[in-house]
Design an enzyme around this catalytic site. Structure first.
Site, PDB file in Angstrom:
ATOM      1  N   GLN A  79      -5.148  -0.600 -10.067  1.00  0.00           N
ATOM      2  CA  GLN A  79      -6.337  -1.241  -9.056  1.00  0.00           C
ATOM      3  C   GLN A  79      -6.994  -2.247  -9.635  1.00  0.00           C
ATOM      4  O   GLN A  79      -7.786  -3.166  -9.025  1.00  0.00           O
ATOM      5  CB  GLN A  79      -7.088  -0.089  -8.265  1.00  0.00           C
ATOM      6  CG  GLN A  79      -6.468   0.864  -7.272  1.00  0.00           C
ATOM      7  CD  GLN A  79      -7.212   1.555  -6.888  1.00  0.00           C
ATOM      8  OE1 GLN A  79      -8.396   1.708  -7.363  1.00  0.00           O
ATOM      9  NE2 GLN A  79      -6.657   2.748  -6.008  1.00  0.00           N
ATOM     10  N   VAL A  80      -6.977  -2.254 -11.018  1.00  0.00           N
ATOM     11  CA  VAL A  80      -7.921  -3.214 -11.655  1.00  0.00           C
ATOM     12  C   VAL A  80      -7.170  -4.770 -12.081  1.00  0.00           C
ATOM     13  O   VAL A  80      -7.987  -5.496 -12.448  1.00  0.00           O
ATOM     14  CB  VAL A  80      -8.556  -2.756 -13.087  1.00  0.00           C
ATOM     15  CG1 VAL A  80      -9.286  -1.641 -12.996  1.00  0.00           C
ATOM     16  CG2 VAL A  80      -7.207  -2.469 -13.827  1.00  0.00           C
ATOM     17  N   ARG A  81      -6.252  -4.803 -11.573  1.00  0.00           N
ATOM     18  CA  ARG A  81      -5.247  -6.107 -11.738  1.00  0.00           C
ATOM     19  C   ARG A  81      -5.501  -7.209 -10.508  1.00  0.00           C
ATOM     20  O   ARG A  81      -4.714  -8.052 -10.838  1.00  0.00           O
ATOM     21  CB  ARG A  81      -3.918  -5.862 -12.353  1.00  0.00           C
ATOM     22  CG  ARG A  81      -3.790  -4.663 -13.337  1.00  0.00           C
ATOM     23  CD  ARG A  81      -2.505  -4.513 -13.846  1.00  0.00           C
ATOM     24  NE  ARG A  81      -1.758  -5.639 -14.635  1.00  0.00           N
ATOM     25  CZ  ARG A  81      -2.445  -6.145 -15.682  1.00  0.00           C
ATOM     26  NH1 ARG A  81      -3.010  -5.342 -16.318  1.00  0.00           N
ATOM     27  NH2 ARG A  81      -1.570  -7.303 -16.345  1.00  0.00           N
ATOM     28  N   GLY A  89     -15.928  -1.901   1.738  1.00  0.00           N
ATOM     29  CA  GLY A  89     -16.180  -3.020   0.793  1.00  0.00           C
ATOM     30  C   GLY A  89     -15.061  -3.825   0.454  1.00  0.00           C
ATOM     31  O   GLY A  89     -15.038  -5.288   0.340  1.00  0.00           O
ATOM     32  N   ALA A 117     -13.226   2.059   2.148  1.00  0.00           N
ATOM     33  CA  ALA A 117     -12.385   0.831   2.162  1.00  0.00           C
ATOM     34  C   ALA A 117     -13.191  -0.362   2.787  1.00  0.00           C
ATOM     35  O   ALA A 117     -12.718  -1.221   2.639  1.00  0.00           O
ATOM     36  CB  ALA A 117     -11.023   1.140   2.829  1.00  0.00           C
ATOM     37  N   GLU A 123      -1.870  -4.181  13.741  1.00  0.00           N
ATOM     38  CA  GLU A 123      -2.874  -3.116  13.114  1.00  0.00           C
ATOM     39  C   GLU A 123      -2.423  -2.860  11.904  1.00  0.00           C
ATOM     40  O   GLU A 123      -1.304  -2.481  11.538  1.00  0.00           O
ATOM     41  CB  GLU A 123      -2.727  -1.915  14.046  1.00  0.00           C
ATOM     42  CG  GLU A 123      -3.331  -0.664  13.734  1.00  0.00           C
ATOM     43  CD  GLU A 123      -3.188   0.579  14.447  1.00  0.00           C
ATOM     44  OE1 GLU A 123      -3.983   1.623  14.026  1.00  0.00           O
ATOM     45  OE2 GLU A 123      -2.272   0.576  14.979  1.00  0.00           O
ATOM     46  N   GLY A 162      -4.517  -5.740  -4.808  1.00  0.00           N
ATOM     47  CA  GLY A 162      -4.928  -5.598  -3.623  1.00  0.00           C
ATOM     48  C   GLY A 162      -5.236  -6.949  -2.660  1.00  0.00           C
ATOM     49  O   GLY A 162      -4.985  -7.138  -1.831  1.00  0.00           O
TER      50      GLY A 162
END
Length: 546
Positions: free
Chosen positions: A291-293, A326, A324, A280, A296
């Site tokens: 977050q643009v690199r 997407g 989240a 889980e 994630g």
């Protein structure tokens, strides 16, 4: 006469000379050392000339005395005495005259000294002015030289930038590395794909991906604390105490993105169930500034490879909020839960308003190489297409449209390669028809809003007959939001009225099966009210809402 005698006194003359010489020296020292040396030399020359005159005069007097004194007879002695008296008087007169002349000479010499001192002062001032001018010219030349050097450096930088731009636009291997392009060959054909910035940084050693747990080691506790802070900031609706409890829970593991030496950028906290072959995902967040690199996606690929290689886990389950969904879809998660409920039901926490999503990991895929694998699949598919089709053949363009004034219609079948591609006139008619109705965009926007609403979670999927066996006995026309989405994609809604009917059917079925005091009944009312307001916001369809 008194003035002459006073000027003739040697001590007065010496003091006067020394005062003037000292004065001239002090002035010359202030202006320049050269002027001082000249002044001293001039003073010494004047003193030497005065001393030479005195010596010559004394020698002349002694010679006269020797010639006049005779050793023979008394008369000679008397005459000698008379002469001595006479000579003494003459000597006094000459001495006075000489003193007068000497005093005049000294005065003239003093005047000459003053004039020479003034001239030397003026010369020294000219020299100082010249030196200042030379220094200023030297400073100006230095500044001009610095400006010229700066301009040359700027030109070199511009040329370097231009060279870099030209290099990036070329096809050299070094330039591909600069752009993050990876090249490989397949069947003699070169393929390229661009790596994410996070992959490049990892290859350069700037970041690392580390699995940590609460083992009481200092460094791991620092990483867990950094993860806790990021989760609390990026998930503001979650209670901070709840986040801290799960992050530090010894039954949970975390994979963190760490920028060296020890700055936590983001991470994933998960709870493994090894015997049940699933895990889980509890928290997943990246710092808002990073977050643009692509951290994630790269983090999720690392987690999949690590979990699959170190355990028997083959599935991920997570409850995703509306923002989240997407992200998880891009990482291979789906809303269709194929894992048996007996495996996971009661083991993971159910979050109100969240969407349960599942990811099934493929055993023969290394997810860190997924981009290259997909490109290889594309290359293999293109090779297969080339064996059965000529679509890869490029024909020259038509020249009949070059003459704009004499354009004439042509037969499409005469266009090289068009017939071979399988084109028919019927295909042209179909291509000119609009694919979607004018109401498609409006329906799509409203449906997305409904799916993301907090009260929509009971209506996202069809009711499971195993969970509610008698549901379909009461509800003869079932409907849910996923079925509405499928109908929209298949162009089943020819009018807005049909979409409104299905939306109301979802809520009516819920109210029909559930009692008024149940939470499901209240969820249906909230969702229907939200739906009516959204339709009223569109002027051309607002009249359809009673």
């Amino acid at each position: 006469m008194v003035t002459r005698r006073r000027l003739h006194h040697p001590e007065v003359e010496q003091v006067s000379k020394r005062q003037k010489v000292d004065k001239a020296e002090s002035k010359n020292k202030k202006h320049a050392d050269v002027a001082a040396e000249r002044g001293e030399q001039s003073t010494e020359d004047h003193e030497d000339e005065s001393q030479d005159k005195k010596d010559k005069k004394v020698v002349g007097d002694n010679r006269d005395e020797d010639e006049e004194v005779s050793p023979n007879g008394q008369e000679a002695a008397e005459d000698n005495d008379d002469r001595k008296d006479k000579d003494a008087k003459e000597k006094d007169t000459e001495t006075n005259d000489e003193g007068t002349e000497k005093s005049h000479t000294d005065v003239n010499d003093d005047d000459d000294d003053v004039d020479e001192s003034k001239e030397e002062d003026a010369a020294a001032a000219v020299d100082i002015t010249k030196e200042k001018k030379d220094e200023q010219e030297s400073d100006n030349k230095t500044e001009e030289k610095k400006v010229q050097e700066n301009e040359e450096e700027e030109e070199e930088d511009e040329n370097k930038n231009d060279e870099d731009v030209e290099e990036l636009g070329s096809t050299e291997p070094v330039d591909d590395e600069k752009k993050g392009l990876v090249k490989f060959e397949f069947d003699g054909v070169e393929y390229k794909f661009k790596e994410r910035a996070s992959v490049i940084e990892e290859n350069e050693g700037k970041i690392e991906f580390r699995v940590v747990s609460n083992d009481n080691t200092r460094e791991n506790m620092m990483v867990l604390t950094g993860l806790k802070n990021i989760f609390q900031k990026q998930l503001p609706k979650m209670p901070k105490e709840y986040i801290a409890r799960l992050v530090y829970d010894r039954s949970h593991l975390s994979m963190a993105v760490i920028r060296k030496p020890l700055t936590v950028v983001g991470g994933i906290t998960y709870k493994p169930f090894n015997k049940r072959q699933f895990a889980e995902i509890v928290f997943c967040a990246i710092s808002s500034t990073e977050q643009v690199r692509g951290y994630g996606a790269h983090l999720m690929n690392h987690l999949k490879d690590y979990v699959r290689n170190t355990s028997d886990i083959r599935y991920f389950l997570t409850y995703a909020d509306n923002y989240a969904i997407g992200y998880f879809k891009k990482q291979g998660f789906t809303k269709d839960i194929t894992l048996d409920k007996k495996v996971w039901m009661g083991y993971i926490k159910d979050y109100e308003g969240g969407t349960l999503m599942q990811c099934s990991m493929l055993p023969r895929i290394r997810y860190l190489d997924a981009a290259k694998i997909l490109l290889l699949q594309e290359a293999a598919l293109r090779r297969k297409i080339r064996t059965i089709s000529k679509s890869h053949v490029v024909h020259p363009g038509l020249e009949c449209f070059n003459d704009i004034e004499n354009i004439k219609p042509i037969d499409p079948m005469s266009i090289p390669g068009l017939k071979e591609a399988g084109w028919t006139p019927e295909m042209d008619e179909l291509a000119q028809r609009p694919k979607r109705g004018p109401h498609y965009a409006a329906i799509q926007n409203i449906l997305v809003e409904l799916q993301n609403h907090a009260a929509a979670w009971p209506f996202l999927r069809p009711v499971n007959k195993e969970e509610v066996p008698d549901y379909y006995e009461f509800i003869k026309e079932p409907m849910d939001l996923s079925t509405m989405e499928l109908k929209l994609e298949n162009n089943k809604y020819e009018k807005m009225e049909e979409f409104i009917y299905d939306a109301r059917l979802v809520c009516n079925n819920c109210r029909l099966y559930n009692g008024e005091n149940t939470s499901y009944y209240k969820y249906a009312n909230r969702l229907e009210k939200f739906f009516n307001n959204k339709v009223k916001e569109i002027p051309e369809y607002s009249h359809l809402i009673d």
